[in-house]
Motif scaffolding. Structure first.
Motif, PDB file in Angstrom:
ATOM      1  N   VAL A  18      54.839  75.247  49.713  1.00 47.24           N
ATOM      2  CA  VAL A  18      53.919  75.257  48.577  1.00 47.24           C
ATOM      3  C   VAL A  18      54.158  76.445  47.682  1.00 47.24           C
ATOM      4  O   VAL A  18      54.104  76.393  46.465  1.00 47.24           O
ATOM      5  N   GLY A  19      54.467  77.567  48.235  1.00 49.06           N
ATOM      6  CA  GLY A  19      54.666  78.808  47.464  1.00 49.06           C
ATOM      7  C   GLY A  19      56.028  78.959  46.924  1.00 49.06           C
ATOM      8  O   GLY A  19      56.341  80.024  46.399  1.00 49.06           O
ATOM      9  N   GLY A  20      56.895  77.980  47.056  1.00 49.66           N
ATOM     10  CA  GLY A  20      58.244  78.086  46.464  1.00 49.66           C
ATOM     11  C   GLY A  20      59.161  78.851  47.355  1.00 49.66           C
ATOM     12  O   GLY A  20      60.216  79.266  46.926  1.00 49.66           O
ATOM     13  N   GLY A  21      58.829  79.067  48.589  1.00 55.75           N
ATOM     14  CA  GLY A  21      59.740  79.771  49.477  1.00 55.75           C
ATOM     15  C   GLY A  21      59.767  81.229  49.250  1.00 55.75           C
ATOM     16  O   GLY A  21      60.638  81.922  49.740  1.00 55.75           O
ATOM     17  N   GLY A  27      52.602  91.289  50.741  1.00 60.55           N
ATOM     18  CA  GLY A  27      52.699  91.071  52.166  1.00 60.55           C
ATOM     19  C   GLY A  27      51.745  90.055  52.683  1.00 60.55           C
ATOM     20  O   GLY A  27      51.760  89.729  53.845  1.00 60.55           O
ATOM     21  N   GLY A  28      50.900  89.419  51.835  1.00 62.87           N
ATOM     22  CA  GLY A  28      50.011  88.398  52.350  1.00 62.87           C
ATOM     23  C   GLY A  28      49.364  87.586  51.255  1.00 62.87           C
ATOM     24  O   GLY A  28      49.220  86.385  51.351  1.00 62.87           O
ATOM     25  N   ALA A  29      48.951  88.219  50.148  1.00 61.66           N
ATOM     26  CA  ALA A  29      48.262  87.532  49.037  1.00 61.66           C
ATOM     27  C   ALA A  29      49.261  86.888  48.104  1.00 61.66           C
ATOM     28  O   ALA A  29      50.223  87.514  47.682  1.00 61.66           O
ATOM     29  N   ARG A  30      49.099  85.619  47.703  1.00 57.38           N
ATOM     30  CA  ARG A  30      50.018  84.890  46.815  1.00 57.38           C
ATOM     31  C   ARG A  30      49.373  84.742  45.421  1.00 57.38           C
ATOM     32  O   ARG A  30      48.217  84.357  45.328  1.00 57.38           O
ATOM     33  N   SER A  31      50.187  84.970  44.375  1.00 55.44           N
ATOM     34  CA  SER A  31      49.661  84.815  42.998  1.00 55.44           C
ATOM     35  C   SER A  31      49.844  83.388  42.521  1.00 55.44           C
ATOM     36  O   SER A  31      50.825  82.737  42.873  1.00 55.44           O
ATOM     37  N   SER A  32      48.914  82.903  41.651  1.00 58.11           N
ATOM     38  CA  SER A  32      49.028  81.540  41.064  1.00 58.11           C
ATOM     39  C   SER A  32      50.081  81.522  39.956  1.00 58.11           C
ATOM     40  O   SER A  32      50.416  82.560  39.397  1.00 58.11           O
ATOM     41  N   SER A  33      50.622  80.343  39.553  1.00 56.50           N
ATOM     42  CA  SER A  33      51.692  80.215  38.540  1.00 56.50           C
ATOM     43  C   SER A  33      51.428  79.035  37.626  1.00 56.50           C
ATOM     44  O   SER A  33      50.670  78.135  37.967  1.00 56.50           O
ATOM     45  N   ILE A  34      52.101  79.056  36.410  1.00 56.14           N
ATOM     46  CA  ILE A  34      52.002  77.962  35.413  1.00 56.14           C
ATOM     47  C   ILE A  34      53.395  77.502  35.112  1.00 56.14           C
ATOM     48  O   ILE A  34      54.229  78.293  34.649  1.00 56.14           O
ATOM     49  N   LEU A  35      53.657  76.193  35.357  1.00 56.50           N
ATOM     50  CA  LEU A  35      54.985  75.623  35.136  1.00 56.50           C
ATOM     51  C   LEU A  35      56.051  76.454  35.815  1.00 56.50           C
ATOM     52  O   LEU A  35      57.130  76.729  35.270  1.00 56.50           O
ATOM     53  N   SER A  38      54.935  82.888  36.288  1.00 54.22           N
ATOM     54  CA  SER A  38      53.729  83.658  36.554  1.00 54.22           C
ATOM     55  C   SER A  38      52.851  83.694  35.316  1.00 54.22           C
ATOM     56  O   SER A  38      53.320  83.477  34.185  1.00 54.22           O
ATOM     57  N   VAL A  39      51.594  83.976  35.468  1.00 54.27           N
ATOM     58  CA  VAL A  39      50.632  83.981  34.359  1.00 54.27           C
ATOM     59  C   VAL A  39      51.026  84.952  33.257  1.00 54.27           C
ATOM     60  O   VAL A  39      50.984  84.624  32.071  1.00 54.27           O
ATOM     61  N   PRO A  40      51.449  86.170  33.549  1.00 50.38           N
ATOM     62  CA  PRO A  40      51.841  87.099  32.454  1.00 50.38           C
ATOM     63  C   PRO A  40      52.992  86.564  31.633  1.00 50.38           C
ATOM     64  O   PRO A  40      53.026  86.681  30.416  1.00 50.38           O
ATOM     65  N   VAL A  41      53.983  85.987  32.340  1.00 50.75           N
ATOM     66  CA  VAL A  41      55.148  85.464  31.598  1.00 50.75           C
ATOM     67  C   VAL A  41      54.730  84.293  30.706  1.00 50.75           C
ATOM     68  O   VAL A  41      55.119  84.178  29.551  1.00 50.75           O
ATOM     69  N   ALA A  42      53.916  83.403  31.256  1.00 46.78           N
ATOM     70  CA  ALA A  42      53.456  82.253  30.455  1.00 46.78           C
ATOM     71  C   ALA A  42      52.641  82.702  29.250  1.00 46.78           C
ATOM     72  O   ALA A  42      52.755  82.149  28.141  1.00 46.78           O
ATOM     73  N   ALA A  43      51.826  83.731  29.412  1.00 47.67           N
ATOM     74  CA  ALA A  43      51.030  84.245  28.288  1.00 47.67           C
ATOM     75  C   ALA A  43      51.924  84.808  27.194  1.00 47.67           C
ATOM     76  O   ALA A  43      51.683  84.626  25.999  1.00 47.67           O
ATOM     77  N   GLY A  44      52.980  85.509  27.586  1.00 43.80           N
ATOM     78  CA  GLY A  44      53.912  86.073  26.587  1.00 43.80           C
ATOM     79  C   GLY A  44      54.618  84.992  25.798  1.00 43.80           C
ATOM     80  O   GLY A  44      54.785  85.085  24.580  1.00 43.80           O
ATOM     81  N   VAL A  45      55.064  83.938  26.528  1.00 42.65           N
ATOM     82  CA  VAL A  45      55.745  82.842  25.844  1.00 42.65           C
ATOM     83  C   VAL A  45      54.796  82.152  24.855  1.00 42.65           C
ATOM     84  O   VAL A  45      55.149  81.826  23.721  1.00 42.65           O
TER      85      VAL A  45
END
Length: 490
Positions: A18-21, A27-35, A38-45
């Protein structure tokens, strides 16, 4: 213990899928993503795309705004015209209103025959000269340099648009000392431009908008015309109600002043000078009729409209009543306008105008040159008031010597006089179709031959010739000629 181990490993594998490998950095917490980003990159685009859309909208708005700004606002064209630069005190009044289909009126008045106005064909609607009137205004408007609503100092190829203040300086504030002519059309001033050029400035009177009409007619008739026997139009000025025209300055006054002014018992206009004036005037009119397309009918040929330079070279002036005849037009119906004594009878009675009307006027002018008399003179006896009628009577009575101005130092030889008298009578032929063209008149005045063919003489003249007696040229071939005789032209 062994059973829990495989179950935990399977859960870990599922989480990695699920996390893309990728293992979380913390070390334990996973960040959410868009397409997959990551959220910062998507916001910049997204921000970059928004900026591009805004820039494109701004560029499109600027482009269309420029397209709209390039279209000049519609400007009403000047619709009026002028009068003579003749420097004579005998100006002629102009009609005050305009009518398209009014019936022509008869000849009346001792000075000017004028209808209510000119028809719509007074000016060729597609005249390039008139179109150029708008160009200075547009250019000055775009540059933001409009002075009092008029454009000054703009060159248009054939002339220049002058500022009113500039002309005030040139004429000394339009002072009376600089007046060289005045009449019903307006006042003509002598002016000196900043560059030293001497000009004639015609300030048109605005009688119910007539100045504007005359302004347009003259500009469109001769704005681009250049001929040594036509007065040259240099430029014009239009500020508020003011309408002015600038011409080349012709320093020796006009023909009327030299024929009828106080010049003493002996006229400085010798026979040779008078014929030079006649030929030059004929050439100028011939150019209007036969050298231009569309052709121009002057409508006001008279001595006060013939200007003279220091060498007695004539220049035809005053095109304020000119008519432009389009291609294929042989006649045009118009209100009767002209000066009494010069107007052709068929034009006065029907209003049908063409080049032959100018030919008749030239014939009256030629009689005026020969005799030194005005076309209409109420101070003379009843039979001599009208020059044309008196002239015909003198020729019919074989008193041709009495036709010559007594102030001419040396009268012309009889043969030369007879030839010119014949030209006069041909020009005023009662049948307009039998009058010669102005180009033919030039050849007749310059040539040595008589302006008729001997083989077309009347039977009476032919009989007298066969018996050995030479016929009187004037009495047999003009005064007593029938209609077929009067059409004899080279």
């Amino acid at each position: 213990m062994d059973a829990a181990g495989p179950a935990a490993s399977a859960a870990a594998v599922a989480d990695d899928a699920v996390g893309g490998g990728r293992a979380p950095a913390d070390g334990g917490a996973r960040s959410s993503s868009i397409l997959g980003m990551s959220v910062p990159v998507a916001a910049g685009v997204g921000s970059a795309l928004a900026v591009l859309v805004v820039l494109a909208a701004v560029a499109a708005a600027v482009y269309f705004a420029r397209r709209r700004g390039a279209r000049p606002p519609s400007l009403s064209r000047v619709e009026h015209a002028p009068s003579s630069v003749s420097g004579s005190g005998s100006g002629s009044s102009r009609p005050a209103s305009s009518a398209r289909k009014d019936k022509p009126t008869g000849v009346s008045g001792a000075d000017r025959i004028a209808g209510a106005g000119a028809s719509s064909s007074d000016v060729a609607s597609s005249s390039a000269a008139a179109s150029s009137l708008e160009l200075p205004v547009k250019r000055k408007a775009e540059a933001g340099r409009i002075v009092g609503g008029a454009a000054a100092g703009v060159e248009m190829g054939w002339g220049r648009w002058y500022d009113l203040a500039e002309l005030e300086v040139a004429t000394g504030g339009f002072c009376p000392e600089n007046v060289v002519g005045e009449g019903g059309y307006g006042t003509v001033y002598r002016g000196v431009l900043a560059g030293g050029e001497v000009v004639a400035v015609k300030d048109l009177f605005d009688h119910k908008g007539q100045a504007e009409k005359e302004f347009k007619v003259e500009v469109e008739a001769i704005g681009k015309v250049r001929h040594k026997h036509l007065v040259g139009l240099i430029g014009y000025c239009a500020e508020g109600p003011k309408r002015m025209l600038l011409y080349e300055f012709v320093e020796n006054g006009n023909l009327e002043q030299w024929l009828h002014g106080d010049v003493g018992p002996v006229s400085p206009l010798t026979w040779e000078i008078r014929m030079k004036i006649a030929v030059g005037t004929a050439k100028g009119i011939a150019y209007l009729h036969e050298g231009l397309e569309p052709k121009v009918v002057h409508r006001d040929i008279k001595s006060s409209n013939i200007l003279l330079d220091k060498r007695w070279n004539p220049k035809v002036s005053d095109f304020g009543m000119a008519k432009v005849l389009g291609p294929g037009s042989s006649y045009v119906t118009t209100r009767v306008m002209g000066t009494f004594g010069y107007v052709a009878p068929e034009y006065a009675s029907t209003g049908m105008l063409n080049e032959s009307s100018d030919v008749y006027s030239f014939g009256a002018l030629l009689m005026e040159l020969i005799s030194g008399r005005s076309p209409v003179d109420y101070n003379r006896p009843a039979g001599e008031v009208n020059l044309v009628e008196w002239f015909r009577g003198m020729v019919g009575g074989r008193r041709v010597e009495g036709l010559v101005d007594p102030r001419i130092p040396a009268p012309p030889p009889p043969r030369v006089l007879n030839r010119v008298l014949l030209v006069c009578l041909r020009c005023i032929d009662g049948d307009a179709h039998k009058r010669p063209r102005m180009g033919q008149i030039v050849h007749m005045l310059e040539g040595d031959e008589f302006p008729f063919r001997t083989e077309h003489r009347s039977p009476r003249a032919s009989h007298r010739t066969s018996t050995g007696s030479r016929p009187s040229l004037l009495s047999d071939n003009v005064a007593g000629a029938d209609d077929s005789d009067k059409s004899m032209w080279r």
